[in-house]
Design an enzyme around this catalytic site. Structure first.
Site, PDB file in Angstrom:
ATOM      1  N   CYS A 381       0.834  -1.199   0.000  1.00 13.96           N
ATOM      2  CA  CYS A 381       0.000   0.000   0.000  1.00 13.96           C
ATOM      3  C   CYS A 381       0.875   1.258   0.000  1.00 13.96           C
ATOM      4  O   CYS A 381       1.479   1.583  -1.013  1.00 13.96           O
ATOM      5  CB  CYS A 381      -0.979  -0.027   1.166  1.00 13.96           C
ATOM      6  SG  CYS A 381      -2.332   1.165   0.982  1.00 13.96           S
ATOM      7  N   HIS A 507      -3.515  -4.991  -0.260  1.00 13.32           N
ATOM      8  CA  HIS A 507      -3.104  -5.603   1.013  1.00 13.32           C
ATOM      9  C   HIS A 507      -3.258  -7.116   0.920  1.00 13.32           C
ATOM     10  O   HIS A 507      -4.314  -7.660   1.271  1.00 13.32           O
ATOM     11  CB  HIS A 507      -3.970  -5.079   2.160  1.00 13.32           C
ATOM     12  CG  HIS A 507      -3.706  -3.661   2.550  1.00 13.32           C
ATOM     13  ND1 HIS A 507      -2.869  -3.315   3.581  1.00 13.32           N
ATOM     14  CD2 HIS A 507      -4.170  -2.492   2.027  1.00 13.32           C
ATOM     15  CE1 HIS A 507      -2.831  -1.994   3.691  1.00 13.32           C
ATOM     16  NE2 HIS A 507      -3.604  -1.473   2.763  1.00 13.32           N
ATOM     17  N   GLU A 509      -2.122  -9.332   2.819  1.00  9.30           N
ATOM     18  CA  GLU A 509      -2.221  -9.969   4.142  1.00  9.30           C
ATOM     19  C   GLU A 509      -3.655 -10.219   4.577  1.00  9.30           C
ATOM     20  O   GLU A 509      -3.910 -11.079   5.431  1.00  9.30           O
ATOM     21  CB  GLU A 509      -1.495  -9.119   5.194  1.00  9.30           C
ATOM     22  CG  GLU A 509      -2.166  -7.806   5.582  1.00  9.30           C
ATOM     23  CD  GLU A 509      -1.788  -6.633   4.702  1.00  9.30           C
ATOM     24  OE1 GLU A 509      -1.961  -5.478   5.143  1.00  9.30           O
ATOM     25  OE2 GLU A 509      -1.314  -6.868   3.578  1.00  9.30           O
TER      26      GLU A 509
END
Length: 731
Positions: A381, A507, A509
């Site tokens: 990001c 993102h 994750e």
């Protein structure tokens, strides 16, 4: 009939209701039940999107674009669920909806009150989660029993348990049983008081989970059972553990799932936790260790990057690697000239997301340190935007390059706000949020990592890479390998140079999971693999005398690949590169900080060079091998296709005469040319014949090269066969 489980907490906050709720979900899924989870937060914010991480921890983003509590991340990591907006409710949302209805006149002039209007809206939201074929709805109530903010939610639960069959609900209360060191005993009184407060509201818990740092004795368990009015089997010990993924196994050992099913009058189906146990065993018995520096703005709070922390641990699972995370405050790096003091010894650097100018220059410094010192680096990001800014400043030469978020007046706004965002006034819920498609470039790191050309990842940002500057940035070597197809916005950037440098606007994750088939995320797995290579290389102590100074002839694909290897191995130093196309030699030499030579003759006669790597067909240049050997330089040469018998004999004899290593790369063992070389060595009883294998399954190229480089400094001759199965991972 749908069953409902409510999870509440008492005594103090941060006991782990989210992980406890997720663990209950794990156990019930393992029993074959279809579940869903939701979180009710009592604060008046509509969502946590505008909260600082220091106030609330990480903001977790769902696929449909909701900014939610970080506990939803636990829910997705511990189960097979993909959650959405309906799975997180705040008091702000509830009051907002009720006030909007009142303004529309939906209540026909009635007085709006907490009971029944607010509580009815909460009950409606409890029921709306039972979509599809859900059999069990697990609802976590945020906050602590006794907080004034959570009273409407607890009152709604009390009413809800009266509205449905009592056998269809189960209330689990999580409390704390402290250990008093001075008295050397556990105290149950806080738990008793917490349950008393809950019963004052009208809720009798069915199960009590006791968080504790010491095992609970049978006597203490009996006391909790007696004074809290629950069966002894419903008092569950939750002993502190270093691995949160052990908690479902701990609960299963305490028979929590059995007690829940008994309370809900559900059949106790067989429990299938073998895969979960395997994950936990790998986490607790790693074979190696990697340290990653996370350079971020909010590192002082543990939960600020919760999903990212967990994704890194997940990414280590396939290689049985324990990932240690060194948290580095980017604001500290802004004031530090010697970055090595904070980053020395790490095997990789990760720059995560964030908002605001504080600490940004420290992130830029960290990215530059990683790029110039060839440390595996991954940005997420804001990390991508920082990577672009750093490259624009230090490679493209635009010293004032920046994001308009931090410097609106810059002459080189390489990062700029989306055109659709320029007129946005409200900050909450207005960013680019949720899942978006991304098309990957063929042969890129990302394409190989994901194994497909189109992916869908979650976003949370307002600024983008400015397309006006892309052509020069690409020309200088920063590749855009992932694009949002609808508007051609940059999603992924990569550097071709090894060992690993990539950054994503999304993102990854948020979709990470410990499930072994898809543990971690694709790019994090690759970055961890490169970091592991670096860790192993750093652990290898190579005396100064064994540092081999290499010269490479040939600047094509093989020359570039082998130069990458020499740049990774502590036992090698790339000194020079020569090619008949001098411009190619110059380009490759600049990339790897080596000297370019006009012709091979200069390289062969350079006394500073210990070994020559001839990345061109051997049969065309046998004299180079003989000349190099005659100069006392070890030699590696490529495919000996069509090699004449007399040339093979001359090369072997030259290697033996001058006692140097003669290495043949990329041969097939049954090729006549290879067998001819082997026959010559066998007939003359010269040296040693051994082979080294590379493959995607065992990506440790540094060891193979180190073995050869070490031998290259020793006396005696040897024929070395380097059999390369798959070289993609070297790129």
């Amino acid at each position: 009939m749908v069953k409902y489980i409510f999870v509440t907490g008492g005594v103090l906050s941060s006991l782990g209701k989210g992980v406890a709720s997720a663990s209950v979900g794990t156990l019930l899924e393992a029993r074959g039940y279809r579940i869903t989870l939701q979180k009710f937060d009592p604060y008046l914010n509509v969502d946590p999107g505008t909260l600082t991480p220091y106030q609330h921890g990480e903001v977790f983003v769902t696929k449909d674009g909701a900014e939610t509590d970080l506990d939803l991340g636990h829910y997705e990591r511990f189960t097979t669920l993909t959650l959405g907006k309906i799975n997180n409710t705040t008091a702000g949302q509830v009051y907002h909806d009720i006030i909007e209805k009142e303004r529309r006149g939906d209540f026909l002039g009635r007085t709006i009150q907490v009971v029944p209007h607010i509580t009815d809206e909460i009950k409606r939201r409890i029921k709306r989660a039972r979509q599809g074929k859900v059999e069990i709805v697990i609802t976590e109530i945020g906050g602590t029993v006794g907080d004034i903010e959570s009273l409407p939610f607890l009152e709604a639960i009390r009413q809800f348990r009266q509205d449905v069959n009592p056998e269809d609900t189960c209330c689990i209360h999580l409390t704390y049983v402290p250990y008093i060191r001075a008295a050397a005993e556990l105290k149950t009184k806080p738990t008793q008081h917490s349950v008393e407060r809950l019963r004052e509201i009208g809720i009798q818990p069915d199960i009590i989970i006791c968080r504790t740092e010491r095992p609970i004795s049978a006597e203490a368990r009996a006391k909790i059972s007696l004074y809290c009015n629950v069966p002894s089997e419903a008092v569950v010990e939750a002993l502190d553990t270093s691995c949160i993924y052990r908690i479902p196994l701990v609960f299963h050992q305490e028979r929590l799932d059995t007690v829940i099913l008994k309370r809900l009058r559900l059949r106790p189906r067989p429990s299938r936790l073998a895969k979960w146990e395997k994950v936990v065993n790998i986490m607790q018995q790693p074979k190696d260790e990697v340290e990653i520096a996370m350079v971020g703005k909010y590192v002082r709070l543990q939960d600020s990057y919760k999903s990212l922390d967990e994704a890194l641990h997940h990414a280590g699972l396939p290689n049985r690697v324990c990932v240690k995370i060194r948290k580095v405050d980017s604001e500290v790096l802004e004031k530090e000239e010697d970055l090595a003091k904070h980053l020395n010894g790490v095997s990789g650097i990760l720059v995560p997301g964030g908002f605001g100018v504080r600490g940004v220059e420290g992130m830029i410094s960290a990215i530059r340190y990683a790029r110039e010192n060839r440390i595996p680096c991954f940005g997420i990001c804001l990390g991508l935007q920082i990577a672009v800014v750093e490259f624009a400043r230090n490679v493209c030469g635009w010293k004032d390059a920046h994001s308009t978020e931090f410097n609106p007046q810059t002459a080189h706004p390489v990062i700029a706000i989306l055109s659709s965002q320029k007129d946005v006034k409200n900050l909450g819920g207005t960013m680019r949020l949720g899942g978006y498609p991304c098309v990957l470039t063929a042969k890129s790191i990302s394409r190989r990592a994901y194994g497909k050309n189109r992916i869908n990842e979650r976003h949370r940002h307002r600024f983008e890479v400015n397309p006006d500057f892309l052509s020069e940035i690409r020309r200088k070597g920063l590749l855009t390998t992932g694009l949002w197809p609808d508007r051609r916005l940059v999603e992924i950037v990569e550097l071709k140079d090894p060992p690993f440098f990539a950054a994503t606007q999304f993102h990854p994750e948020f979709q990470s999971t410990p499930a072994l088939r898809r543990a971690g995320t694709a790019l994090e797995r690759v970055s961890l693999s490169r970091a592991l290579d670096r860790t192993r290389a750093m652990k290898t102590t190579v005396p100064e005398v064994f540092v081999v100074k290499m010269g490479v002839i040939g600047a094509g694909f093989m020359g570039a690949m082998h130069s990458q290897c020499y740049s990774l191995v502590p036992g090698a130093k790339l000194v020079g590169i020569a090619d008949i196309r001098h411009d190619k030699a110059v380009e490759l030499a600049e990339k790897f900080h080596a000297k370019s030579y006009d012709n091979a003759e200069e390289l062969l006669t350079n006394p500073e060079i210990d070994a020559i790597d001839i990345c061109l067909p051997t049969y065309l240049h046998p004299e180079w091998v003989i000349r190099a050997a005659g100069a006392g330089k070890s030699v590696i040469c490529e495919k000996p296709i069509a090699l004449k018998v007399e040339d093979a004999d001359r090369m072997v004899e030259a290697a033996d005469k001058h006692k140097v290593i003669f290495m043949v790369a990329q041969v097939i063992r049954f090729w006549p040319e290879y067998m001819r070389l082997k026959e010559i060595y066998d007939r003359k009883e010269l040296g040693v014949l051994f082979s080294l294998h590379f493959s995607r399954l065992s990506p440790t190229p540094t060891w193979a090269w180190e073995n050869w480089l070490g031998d290259a400094q020793k006396s005696g001759s040897a024929l070395v066969d380097l059999h390369v199965h798959d070289t993609d991972y070297l790129l």
